[in-house]
Each structure stands twice: as C-alpha cells, then as structure tokens.
Design an enzyme around this catalytic site. Structure first.
Site, PDB file in Angstrom:
ATOM      1  N   ARG A  80      96.754 -51.794 -40.451  1.00 60.13           N
ATOM      2  CA  ARG A  80      96.674 -53.198 -39.993  1.00 60.13           C
ATOM      3  C   ARG A  80      97.509 -54.123 -40.888  1.00 60.13           C
ATOM      4  O   ARG A  80      97.998 -55.162 -40.447  1.00 60.13           O
ATOM      5  CB  ARG A  80      95.205 -53.646 -39.940  1.00 60.13           C
ATOM      6  CG  ARG A  80      94.997 -55.108 -39.602  1.00 60.13           C
ATOM      7  CD  ARG A  80      93.615 -55.395 -38.985  1.00 60.13           C
ATOM      8  NE  ARG A  80      92.539 -54.725 -39.663  1.00 60.13           N
ATOM      9  CZ  ARG A  80      91.945 -55.154 -40.785  1.00 60.13           C
ATOM     10  NH1 ARG A  80      92.339 -56.269 -41.359  1.00 60.13           N
ATOM     11  NH2 ARG A  80      90.950 -54.461 -41.329  1.00 60.13           N
ATOM     12  N   TYR A 120     105.072 -69.903 -18.645  1.00 58.32           N
ATOM     13  CA  TYR A 120     104.136 -68.793 -18.519  1.00 58.32           C
ATOM     14  C   TYR A 120     102.689 -69.283 -18.669  1.00 58.32           C
ATOM     15  O   TYR A 120     102.316 -69.875 -19.683  1.00 58.32           O
ATOM     16  CB  TYR A 120     104.463 -67.723 -19.561  1.00 58.32           C
ATOM     17  CG  TYR A 120     103.556 -66.534 -19.429  1.00 58.32           C
ATOM     18  CD1 TYR A 120     103.512 -65.806 -18.243  1.00 58.32           C
ATOM     19  CD2 TYR A 120     102.721 -66.153 -20.467  1.00 58.32           C
ATOM     20  CE1 TYR A 120     102.663 -64.726 -18.098  1.00 58.32           C
ATOM     21  CE2 TYR A 120     101.875 -65.063 -20.340  1.00 58.32           C
ATOM     22  CZ  TYR A 120     101.850 -64.362 -19.145  1.00 58.32           C
ATOM     23  OH  TYR A 120     101.005 -63.300 -18.998  1.00 58.32           O
ATOM     24  N   ASP A 155     109.580 -70.279 -26.796  1.00 56.60           N
ATOM     25  CA  ASP A 155     109.390 -68.970 -26.171  1.00 56.60           C
ATOM     26  C   ASP A 155     110.709 -68.633 -25.476  1.00 56.60           C
ATOM     27  O   ASP A 155     111.041 -69.195 -24.434  1.00 56.60           O
ATOM     28  CB  ASP A 155     108.233 -69.039 -25.165  1.00 56.60           C
ATOM     29  CG  ASP A 155     107.942 -67.682 -24.521  1.00 56.60           C
ATOM     30  OD1 ASP A 155     108.813 -66.799 -24.563  1.00 56.60           O
ATOM     31  OD2 ASP A 155     106.839 -67.529 -23.961  1.00 56.60           O
ATOM     32  N   LYS A 213     109.145 -57.439 -22.745  1.00 55.30           N
ATOM     33  CA  LYS A 213     110.158 -57.657 -21.715  1.00 55.30           C
ATOM     34  C   LYS A 213     111.502 -57.047 -22.139  1.00 55.30           C
ATOM     35  O   LYS A 213     111.631 -55.844 -22.151  1.00 55.30           O
ATOM     36  CB  LYS A 213     110.279 -59.149 -21.411  1.00 55.30           C
ATOM     37  CG  LYS A 213     108.924 -59.869 -21.255  1.00 55.30           C
ATOM     38  CD  LYS A 213     108.035 -59.286 -20.190  1.00 55.30           C
ATOM     39  CE  LYS A 213     106.757 -60.108 -20.060  1.00 55.30           C
ATOM     40  NZ  LYS A 213     105.716 -59.438 -19.316  1.00 55.30           N
TER      41      LYS A 213
HETATM   42  C1  LIG Z   1     107.712 -66.189 -20.942  1.00 55.68           C
HETATM   43  C2  LIG Z   1     106.568 -65.288 -21.350  1.00 55.68           C
HETATM   44  N1  LIG Z   1     105.964 -65.508 -22.526  1.00 55.68           N
HETATM   45  C3  LIG Z   1     104.934 -64.743 -22.938  1.00 55.68           C
HETATM   46  C4  LIG Z   1     104.449 -63.723 -22.170  1.00 55.68           C
HETATM   47  C5  LIG Z   1     103.271 -62.909 -22.640  1.00 55.68           C
HETATM   48  O1  LIG Z   1     103.734 -61.688 -23.123  1.00 55.68           O
HETATM   49  P1  LIG Z   1     102.810 -60.361 -23.144  1.00 55.68           P
HETATM   50  O2  LIG Z   1     102.552 -59.974 -21.734  1.00 55.68           O
HETATM   51  O3  LIG Z   1     103.646 -59.391 -23.925  1.00 55.68           O
HETATM   52  O4  LIG Z   1     101.547 -60.746 -23.866  1.00 55.68           O
HETATM   53  C6  LIG Z   1     105.043 -63.454 -20.935  1.00 55.68           C
HETATM   54  C7  LIG Z   1     104.531 -62.377 -20.070  1.00 55.68           C
HETATM   55  O5  LIG Z   1     104.882 -62.256 -18.908  1.00 55.68           O
HETATM   56  C8  LIG Z   1     106.131 -64.263 -20.520  1.00 55.68           C
HETATM   57  O6  LIG Z   1     106.757 -64.071 -19.338  1.00 55.68           O
END
Ligand SMILES: Cc1ncc(COP(=O)(O)O)c(C=O)c1O
Length: 389
Positions: free
Chosen positions: A70, A119, A183, A208
């Site tokens: 961890r 998101y 993000d 992604k």
């Molecule tokens: C723009 C964006 N940020 C954050 C996330 C969250 O990522 P995770 O699914 O790896 O937790 C996503 C998931 O689809 C996303 O599209």
C-alpha cells in the site's frame, strides 16, 4: 520515485514510454516482472533498521527498501517513473480515475469547487465531500470563487470532446487565490499538456488512453511540486487508493505503445469527424443532425491547447430521434456498444444509459486503432439504414 538515469537526455514521449523506468530494473530481464508480494523483508542488518518515528514508512527514499504494498511496490514505482516522464511532472498512481480525483479533493480540501460540465462521476465524488466537509459545488467562473477554493476543468469535455479555455480559467482562479485541477483524460500527451497553461494539478483516468486496452482500472495525479507529490503519497498510504500490482503491471506494459495508439486513434477520429461534418453539411445522411468535436471549434484557444493538430479520439454525435439513437449501436459491426473509452477497439454508447445530463439523442464514440475508412463505411451503412425505410 520520479528521477531516473535518463533525465539528462532530451527524450521524446515515444522513447520515454519505453525507457523512463530502465534504471528501476532489479535484474536483467528486458520486460518488467510482475511483483505480487504485499509485504517485503526488513533489512537483516540491525544497524540499518529505522523506527517509524525516524522515517515515514509511507514514502520510500532511495536508501530504504519496500515495506508494504500500500505504501509502494516495484511495479508502481516503475509506472510512476514512466508517467512522470510523459505527463511532464511528478505522477502518483491510484486504483481508478475516481480514486485519483478523491485523493485530489482530500489533498486540497477546498471550501468551494467550481466545475465545468463533464464526467458525472467527478460531480458525484464532490457530492460525497459535501457530506464530509460541506464542500459547495458552484459553476465555472462563479463570483464566489476565492482563496482556498478549487477550480476543476475537464478539457476536452466528456462526452462531447469540446474544449474549454484553460488560460482564461487559470487566470480567473489564480487571481482569486484558487487552485486549478484539470481532468485531461480526453486528450493525453502528445495532444495536450495543461501545465503549459499554469494549472496546478493534472489528472487522468488511466483506465482510458494510458491503459488503452479496456482491461485495467487506474488513475493518476500529476504535480510540478515535489512537496505536493510527497503529501499525495502520504495521503495515499492512509486512504488506501494505491493501484493493484497486476493492474500496475498491465499499465506499464500498455504504456510502451502509448504514443502509437493515441496518435492513430486521434488521426482516425479526425478523419471520421471530418466525414461526419461534411455529411451533415451536404445533407447526405438525414438521420444525422450534429457532430461535436474540438476540431470543429473555431476558437483560437483550441488551437493553442491542442497544438499538434490532433484532437480527442472520443466525441459525440446527435441523431434525429431517441429510437434511432438506441438502434444505431446494434446496426454497427466494428463498434462495441459499451461505455468507457480510450481502448484500441472502437466503442459507441447511447450515452443516456450512463449519463443523466445529456440529450437522449446523443451517442458517444470512442475511436480505436482500426482502419479509419472501415470505420467510416460501417458508420455510413448504419446511419443510412434509417433513411431507407
Ligand atoms: C473524463 C473522465 N474522468 C474520470 C473518469 C473516471 O475514471 P475511472 O473510471 O478510471 O475511475 C472517467 C471515466 O469514464 C472519465 O471519462
């Protein structure tokens, strides 16, 4: 650790993805091994043993060995070395994108969070923080933003792939003493580097494009400040958001082909969007009403942010009715009907299935590494099948 023996060379992303962790190899194998242990032997020399009062067990320095998974393990360190190199800062990896976002909110602990659309999961995390700390969510450019607050930008935005102006938002936030997190999941390097616009922290859902094969969950926070990195590692050691050993190994393996994948996906998407846009303008496909993508935005800031001329491989279209939107995925042969994005295989999603904030006529596409002309032919046949009634 984010330093390595290649740091004096001016290497590009493609080389860094393959070599930035070379100095972390413990034996002579070329492909990184998977370390599964959760715990590690303490030093057998009693004179080298340090008590927890003498050092922070959550942060490994070069002299100390691994202790407990961890707090850090050999695979996570190698992934962080590569991500630090390609994301242009100090990278700290988490078990998912939302675990990374949770860690960012826990670190900044703002009173107010000023957010773009985007998101929905990040908005959901903010609602949980509202329960913990009373965190208030306000719109972007809200007048109430002040010292200690956090501005959260998503660019390009999920699900449309449209960009928001980073320089403008950074100026607004910093003038008021607020920090900025971006993000950047929809446009990883080499497409975009938000640090060029003075942002304080960058986040990616590594599930992604960084992972790129729809087979692992991970997230990453990137900071330019070594002290912030240290604090994030200390928090991660307690909050427990560290990535699994196997997922970290999959991510490391995936990063070797990162630039090849992203550039191919972005080029394919550019070609498909240009075709969709001209089909709308020439009224060639009656069922298709709209296409959203940064490449179609005319604002000057878009060209500055996505300066390679490549745009997000994910974007959205709108069609004439909800029935058509629901039926299109089942008429496509090369696109899986599934949520998520960034993998080598193309996906399409009737977005209303997972996002309550979008029109029910909207479909999100995530373009993979297949041949762009094959994807266009598949889309054309499916979209035209609705006018042949
Ligand atoms: C723009 C964006 N940020 C954050 C996330 C969250 O990522 P995770 O699914 O790896 O937790 C996503 C998931 O689809 C996303 O599209």
């Amino acid at each position: 650790m984010s330093t390595n023996s290649l740091s004096d060379l001016d290497l590009q992303i493609a080389s860094l993805s393959v070599h930035a962790d070379d100095s972390y190899a413990m034996v002579s194998d070329v492909a990184p091994p998977l370390h599964v242990s959760t715990t590690y032997h303490y030093n057998s020399d009693p004179s080298k043993l340090k008590s927890a009062k003498e050092h922070d067990i959550r942060v490994r320095d070069e002299q100390s060995s691994f202790i407990y998974s961890r707090f850090g393990n050999p695979v996570v360190e190698r992934v962080e070395a590569v991500l630090s190199a390609i994301l242009n800062g100090h990278a700290v990896v988490y078990s998912s994108g939302l675990a990374a976002y949770t860690a960012a909110l826990a670190y900044y602990n703002p009173r107010r969070l000023s957010m773009t659309d985007g998101y929905q999961g990040c908005h959901g995390v903010a609602r949980i923080f509202n329960r913990f700390s009373g965190l208030e969510q306000v719109p972007l450019y809200d007048d109430s933003v002040s010292t200690g607050d956090l501005v959260h930008l998503e660019t390009p935005i999920n699900p449309t792939g449209l960009s928001v102006d980073l320089a403008k938002a950074v100026e607004f936030a910093h003038c008021r003493g607020a920090k900025v997190i971006v993000d950047a999941t929809f446009a990883p390097p080499p497409l975009q580097d938000p640090f060029e616009f003075g942002v304080d922290m960058v986040m990616h859902s590594a599930t992604k494009y960084l992972g790129g094969h729809s087979d692992l969950l991970a997230g990453v926070l990137v900071t330019k400040d070594p002290q912030v990195r240290l604090a994030l590692l200390q928090d991660r050691g307690l909050l427990g958001g560290a990535p699994g050993n196997f997922e970290s190994w999959l991510l490391l393996r995936s990063l070797r082909t990162f630039k090849l994948r992203v550039e191919t996906q972005a080029k394919n998407a550019g070609k498909i969007v240009a075709w969709l846009d001209s089909a709308i303008k020439n009224n060639e496909i009656p069922a298709l009403t709209k296409v959203y993508h940064s490449s179609l935005q005319t604002d000057e800031f878009v060209r500055k942010q996505l300066k390679t001329g490549l745009y997000s491989p994910a974007f959205s279209i709108e069609v004439e009715s909800v029935e058509v939107a629901k039926s299109i995925p089942s008429r496509l042969k090369l696109f899986h009907h599934a949520t998520s994005l960034g993998g080598v295989e193309s996906l399409i999603e009737w977005r209303a299935m997972s996002d309550t904030s979008v029109p029910e006529t909207l479909l999100r596409l995530s373009i993979g590494v297949e041949d762009a002309d094959d994807l266009i032919a598949d889309l054309k046949a499916a979209l035209l099948s609705f006018s042949a009634k």
